[in-house]
Design an enzyme around this catalytic site. Structure first.
Site, PDB file in Angstrom:
ATOM      1  N   GLU A 182     -50.219  -5.781   2.733  1.00  0.00           N
ATOM      2  CA  GLU A 182     -51.409  -5.763   1.866  1.00  0.00           C
ATOM      3  C   GLU A 182     -52.432  -4.732   2.371  1.00  0.00           C
ATOM      4  O   GLU A 182     -53.072  -4.033   1.583  1.00  0.00           O
ATOM      5  CB  GLU A 182     -52.072  -7.147   1.810  1.00  0.00           C
ATOM      6  CG  GLU A 182     -51.188  -8.261   1.277  1.00  0.00           C
ATOM      7  CD  GLU A 182     -50.903  -8.170  -0.220  1.00  0.00           C
ATOM      8  OE1 GLU A 182     -51.349  -7.214  -0.861  1.00  0.00           O
ATOM      9  OE2 GLU A 182     -50.186  -9.055  -0.725  1.00  0.00           O
ATOM     10  N   ARG A 186     -53.296  -1.680  -0.154  1.00  0.00           N
ATOM     11  CA  ARG A 186     -54.639  -1.729  -0.761  1.00  0.00           C
ATOM     12  C   ARG A 186     -55.617  -0.815  -0.028  1.00  0.00           C
ATOM     13  O   ARG A 186     -56.321  -0.018  -0.640  1.00  0.00           O
ATOM     14  CB  ARG A 186     -55.176  -3.166  -0.754  1.00  0.00           C
ATOM     15  CG  ARG A 186     -54.314  -4.090  -1.581  1.00  0.00           C
ATOM     16  CD  ARG A 186     -54.861  -5.498  -1.661  1.00  0.00           C
ATOM     17  NE  ARG A 186     -53.787  -6.411  -2.014  1.00  0.00           N
ATOM     18  CZ  ARG A 186     -53.899  -7.439  -2.828  1.00  0.00           C
ATOM     19  NH1 ARG A 186     -55.046  -7.728  -3.395  1.00  0.00           N
ATOM     20  NH2 ARG A 186     -52.868  -8.211  -3.095  1.00  0.00           N
ATOM     21  N   ASP A 314     -39.512  -7.239  -4.910  1.00  0.00           N
ATOM     22  CA  ASP A 314     -39.892  -6.256  -5.933  1.00  0.00           C
ATOM     23  C   ASP A 314     -40.084  -4.825  -5.443  1.00  0.00           C
ATOM     24  O   ASP A 314     -39.379  -3.890  -5.826  1.00  0.00           O
ATOM     25  CB  ASP A 314     -41.146  -6.721  -6.680  1.00  0.00           C
ATOM     26  CG  ASP A 314     -42.306  -7.165  -5.762  1.00  0.00           C
ATOM     27  OD1 ASP A 314     -42.136  -7.137  -4.534  1.00  0.00           O
ATOM     28  OD2 ASP A 314     -43.376  -7.522  -6.286  1.00  0.00           O
ATOM     29  N   GLU A 488     -48.348  -5.766 -13.764  1.00  0.00           N
ATOM     30  CA  GLU A 488     -47.027  -5.111 -13.879  1.00  0.00           C
ATOM     31  C   GLU A 488     -46.655  -4.697 -15.300  1.00  0.00           C
ATOM     32  O   GLU A 488     -46.056  -3.638 -15.513  1.00  0.00           O
ATOM     33  CB  GLU A 488     -45.931  -6.021 -13.293  1.00  0.00           C
ATOM     34  CG  GLU A 488     -45.984  -6.182 -11.776  1.00  0.00           C
ATOM     35  CD  GLU A 488     -47.091  -7.109 -11.295  1.00  0.00           C
ATOM     36  OE1 GLU A 488     -47.606  -7.885 -12.121  1.00  0.00           O
ATOM     37  OE2 GLU A 488     -47.455  -7.057 -10.102  1.00  0.00           O
ATOM     38  N   THR A 575     -47.702   1.065  -4.850  1.00  0.00           N
ATOM     39  CA  THR A 575     -47.470  -0.196  -5.568  1.00  0.00           C
ATOM     40  C   THR A 575     -48.777  -0.902  -5.940  1.00  0.00           C
ATOM     41  O   THR A 575     -48.771  -1.875  -6.678  1.00  0.00           O
ATOM     42  CB  THR A 575     -46.554  -1.122  -4.749  1.00  0.00           C
ATOM     43  OG1 THR A 575     -46.123  -2.196  -5.582  1.00  0.00           O
ATOM     44  CG2 THR A 575     -47.253  -1.666  -3.521  1.00  0.00           C
TER      45      THR A 575
HETATM   46  C1  DMJ Z   1     -50.057  -5.956  -6.182  1.00  0.00           C
HETATM   47  O1  DMJ Z   1     -50.727  -6.203  -5.007  1.00  0.00           O
HETATM   48  C2  DMJ Z   1     -48.949  -4.983  -5.969  1.00  0.00           C
HETATM   49  O2  DMJ Z   1     -48.568  -4.470  -7.197  1.00  0.00           O
HETATM   50  C3  DMJ Z   1     -47.764  -5.592  -5.288  1.00  0.00           C
HETATM   51  O3  DMJ Z   1     -46.695  -4.723  -5.160  1.00  0.00           O
HETATM   52  C4  DMJ Z   1     -47.311  -6.803  -6.040  1.00  0.00           C
HETATM   53  N1  DMJ Z   1     -48.346  -7.681  -6.388  1.00  0.00           N
HETATM   54  C5  DMJ Z   1     -49.646  -7.240  -6.765  1.00  0.00           C
HETATM   55  C6  DMJ Z   1     -49.955  -7.278  -8.223  1.00  0.00           C
HETATM   56  O4  DMJ Z   1     -49.402  -8.262  -8.944  1.00  0.00           O
END
Ligand code: DMJ
Length: 592
Positions: A182, A186, A314, A488, A575
């Site tokens: 995270e 982020r 994912d 998503e 992501t």
């Molecule tokens: C985000 O923090 C990122 O996209 C992560 O890869 C998956 N989950 C969340 C959003 O749903």
């Protein structure tokens, strides 16, 4: 005329017809033959009708499967057809009014956070307070995650205030355990993207400091990173709940950020650390291209665990593609990413399924099972799909283009057979995700299940044709039913729209935006998650996830931008939706 006269006339007419027919037979054969039964007009009409239906049906079949026919013929005969059901060279123009509405939404979220919780990691819009991820204090998750969206939306004052906080108040010297993944996606991703977009050196300084503080997570016997980092002590920390295992998605979703940091700073350490993770994963025994969701830091081997494209799985698949695209045109990089190609083949072979009645395409999960006393593992297939999986539709379409600049939409004859397959699967998976937004709120639940033949589902489930939200036995609100402002689906809509110019994707994106406005917006400020997408009026959960501002609103905004803004052949989104430029690396990448 009397009824009797009429009947007589009809009888005479019938006799005349018989005579005429017999005369024909005489002429043809030269002797009197009993008349053969001849097809009358009505049966003639029937046979024409039958042929008409058959030909019409075949034409329809051909029309609807034109691309499949192409897909079949192309590799064998080199035949080139043109797909006739898609428009060509569509111009991607901005829709400023819709963009303004989305900017207003961003401001509504940001100003509430700034008013009530500025500097805290997270925001709770109902209680109007902030909170931090560790007791040692925060590192600005929400602020840093939001900066590049402000820049894209032209919110200069907001960006300036955020930058001043990063300059004066951001403190990474916190003696607390921060999640490796995270923090990378982020905070590190946010800082790098903000640096690229603004050229403000403070963002790169902070990113470099963060990268340095994080490097100890890779000090494990295999190089697979630990799940947490104590930023103050500069020590990696293993996840006590998972016995020293790392989640696959988390370990394999650091590469874009650390590689770009390496490129900017010319410090190879970051690059080597994340490259090693990929090499270890490459040589670990994945199951035909599919990676179980846990991997050992000790051995670097995957351990027997679920295989899925949702949580903990994912972004492993997402980054197989994106780290390849990040440097795709560099001569030092291999042309195709074999790990990605294998994974996509395996997804098609083992995970994709269609529902029995409506034939909806979805991805299932595999759960390993071992009979007592046996070492043999069998895989149980579960028809469950997380909202998280909805990134995959857009990702498959992007993967089909391999990051190249193409016509909009791309011509199918420019694709290989595998690319056509991935493209079509991507389109269908987006349709499925959109179908799961057909709820009372117009928002999709966290987890959906799909019907199977002769299944027995809990009576408390909410059924929508072939998919349903699984209910709990005790009738309490199921976890699966919530919508937590996830991005998503709109992410896939953005990619699909940019690649096809098909307005359908914009229309649906707008519907989702309106639903968020209607059901998640808190009048006093901010947006909240909701507990059940099929219950109106909604019940809020007191949380505004940081990805609302970094991802959901950004992708919605970009969905209505023109294509000069962050073109997909020049940028790759991490992501957490932080755009990073595609670049030519100094180092060779060889993981694929
Ligand atoms: C985000 O923090 C990122 O996209 C992560 O890869 C998956 N989950 C969340 C959003 O749903």
């Amino acid at each position: 005329m009397s009824e009797q006269t009429l009947r007589e006339r009809r009888r005479k007419h019938d006799l005349d017809e018989v005579k005429t027919n017999d005369n024909d037979n005489i002429k043809a054969s030269g002797s009197v033959q009993p008349s053969k039964p001849r097809p009358n007009n009505r049966s003639n009409n029937y046979s024409w009708l039958t042929w008409g239906i058959i030909i019409g049906y075949l034409a329809l079949l051909l029309y609807r499967n034109w691309d499949r026919l192409y897909d079949f013929m192309h590799p064998w005969f080199g035949i080139k057809f043109t797909s006739n059901n898609e428009p060509r060279s569509v111009e991607i123009l901005a829709e400023p009014k819709k963009q303004e509405a989305i900017i207003a939404a961003f401001k509504h979220a940001w100003s509430a956070y700034e008013r009530d919780a500025f500097g805290d990691d997270e925001y709770h819009p109902i209680s109007r307070v902030g909170s931090n991820l560790t007791k040692a204090g925060g590192i600005g998750y929400t602020i840093v995650d939001s900066i590049d969206t402000m820049v894209l939306m032209g919110l200069e004052d907001e960006e300036k205030r955020a930058r001043q906080w990063v300059q004066n108040n951001m403190n990474l010297d916190r003696d607390g355990d921060f999640n490796t993944f995270e923090t990378t996606i982020r905070v590190l991703g946010g800082l790098l993207s903000a640096y690229y977009l603004t050229n403000q050196s403070i963002y790169l300084e902070r990113a470099t400091e963060l990268g340095d503080r994080m490097l100890p997570v890779f000090d494990t016997p295999s190089g697979i990173p630990m799940s947490f980092i104590n930023l103050g002590r500069r020590e990696g920390v293993t996840d006590k709940h998972n016995h020293g295992l790392s989640s696959t998605a988390e370990a394999a979703t650091l590469q874009l950020e650390f590689r770009y940091l390496s490129y900017l700073t010319e410090n190879e350490l970051y690059w080597e650390a994340v490259e090693k993770v990929m090499k270890v994963m490459k040589s670990a025994r994945v199951i035909q291209g599919l990676a179980p969701i846990f991997i050992s830091q000790q051995t670097g081997q995957f351990v027997s665990s679920d295989i899925r494209l949702g949580s903990r799985g994912d972004s492993y698949y997402e980054y197989l593609l994106k780290q390849h695209l990040q440097t795709v045109r560099a001569k030092t990089v291999k042309k195709r990413c074999i790990m990605y190609d294998d994974a996509m083949d395996a997804i098609h072979k083992y995970l994709l399924k269609r529902s029995p009645r409506e034939k909806i395409l979805y991805t299932s999960e595999l759960i390993p099972e071992r009979k007592q006393g046996s070492t043999e593992v069998t895989w149980r297939q579960v028809p469950k799909q997380d909202h998280l999986v909805c990134f995959l539709g857009g990702s498959l379409m992007l993967g089909a283009t391999d990051g190249a600049q193409m016509s909009v939409p791309p011509q199918m004859q420019d694709f290989t057979r595998g690319q056509v397959r991935d493209w079509r699967t991507g389109v269908d998976l987006i349709k499925t995700c959109l179908a799961t937004y057909e709820t009372k709120t117009g928002l999709s639940p966290e987890i959906v299940h799909f019907r199977e033949r002769d299944d027995a589902i809990p009576a408390t489930s909410v059924v929508h044709g072939d998919w349903y939200i699984k209910g709990n036995r005790d009738n309490s609100v199921p976890y699966d039913a919530r919508y937590i402002l996830r991005p998503e689906t709109v992410e896939s809509l953005f990619i699909a729209y940019r690649l096809t110019g098909n307005n359908y994707y914009r229309e649906f994106g707008w519907r989702i935006f309106k639903s968020i406005e209607k059901h998640c917006k808190i009048p006093e400020g901010g947006y909240a998650s909701i507990l059940h997408v099929d219950t109106i009026p909604v019940t809020y959960e007191d949380k505004m996830e940081t990805f609302l501002m970094s991802e959901t609103l950004k992708y919605l905004y970009l969905l209505f931008s023109d294509d000069s803004v962050l073109p997909l052949d020049k940028f790759v989104f991490n992501t957490e939706a932080h755009p990073l430029p595609i670049f030519t690396p100094h180092m060779r990448t060889g993981f694929s």
